[in-house]
Design a protein around this motif. Sequence first.
Motif, PDB file in Angstrom:
ATOM      1  N   MET A  97       0.839  -1.180   0.000  1.00 42.35           N
ATOM      2  CA  MET A  97       0.000   0.000   0.000  1.00 42.35           C
ATOM      3  C   MET A  97       0.887   1.247   0.000  1.00 42.35           C
ATOM      4  O   MET A  97       1.740   1.404   0.867  1.00 42.35           O
ATOM      5  CB  MET A  97      -0.878  -0.009   1.239  1.00 42.35           C
ATOM      6  CG  MET A  97      -1.818   1.125   1.298  1.00 42.35           C
ATOM      7  SD  MET A  97      -3.447   0.506   1.641  1.00 42.35           S
ATOM      8  CE  MET A  97      -4.197   1.964   2.201  1.00 42.35           C
ATOM      9  N   ARG A  98       0.681   2.104  -1.012  1.00 48.01           N
ATOM     10  CA  ARG A  98       1.508   3.303  -1.146  1.00 48.01           C
ATOM     11  C   ARG A  98       0.941   4.453  -0.334  1.00 48.01           C
ATOM     12  O   ARG A  98      -0.266   4.614  -0.224  1.00 48.01           O
ATOM     13  CB  ARG A  98       1.583   3.712  -2.610  1.00 48.01           C
ATOM     14  CG  ARG A  98       2.325   2.688  -3.452  1.00 48.01           C
ATOM     15  CD  ARG A  98       2.531   3.184  -4.823  1.00 48.01           C
ATOM     16  NE  ARG A  98       3.274   4.441  -4.757  1.00 48.01           N
ATOM     17  CZ  ARG A  98       3.899   4.988  -5.770  1.00 48.01           C
ATOM     18  NH1 ARG A  98       3.863   4.421  -6.936  1.00 48.01           N
ATOM     19  NH2 ARG A  98       4.546   6.114  -5.636  1.00 48.01           N
ATOM     20  N   LYS A  99       1.844   5.275   0.182  1.00 46.24           N
ATOM     21  CA  LYS A  99       1.441   6.464   0.911  1.00 46.24           C
ATOM     22  C   LYS A  99       0.996   7.531  -0.090  1.00 46.24           C
ATOM     23  O   LYS A  99       1.670   7.772  -1.091  1.00 46.24           O
ATOM     24  CB  LYS A  99       2.610   6.973   1.741  1.00 46.24           C
ATOM     25  CG  LYS A  99       2.282   8.171   2.559  1.00 46.24           C
ATOM     26  CD  LYS A  99       3.476   8.619   3.366  1.00 46.24           C
ATOM     27  CE  LYS A  99       3.132   9.914   4.074  1.00 46.24           C
ATOM     28  NZ  LYS A  99       4.309  10.519   4.656  1.00 46.24           N
TER      29      LYS A  99
END
Length: 90
Positions: free
Chosen positions: A1-3
């Motif tokens: 999961m990317r910020k």
Amino acid sequence: MRKIPMRMCINCQQMFPKKELIRIVRRASDGTAVIDSTGKVSGKGAYVCHNKNCIKAVIKDNKLEKHLGIKIPEDIYRELERVLTVQDDG
């Protein structure tokens, strides 16, 4: 999961995902102001959300000039007003 990078609107002071905001930049190379649709122009940036009240306040109160420390050309304000008319139409 990317910020997801978040930025603050200079008018309402609310945080939004960077891609949802309009970025106006004082370019580092020549000190002129441009609207940065790519998010990659180097320089000091100011972010405005797509809320019509925020856009109107930024134009009326010269908040971009105060934030970026330079005179903002009329074409930048015309482009912001165009965003307002697009919102009113759709």
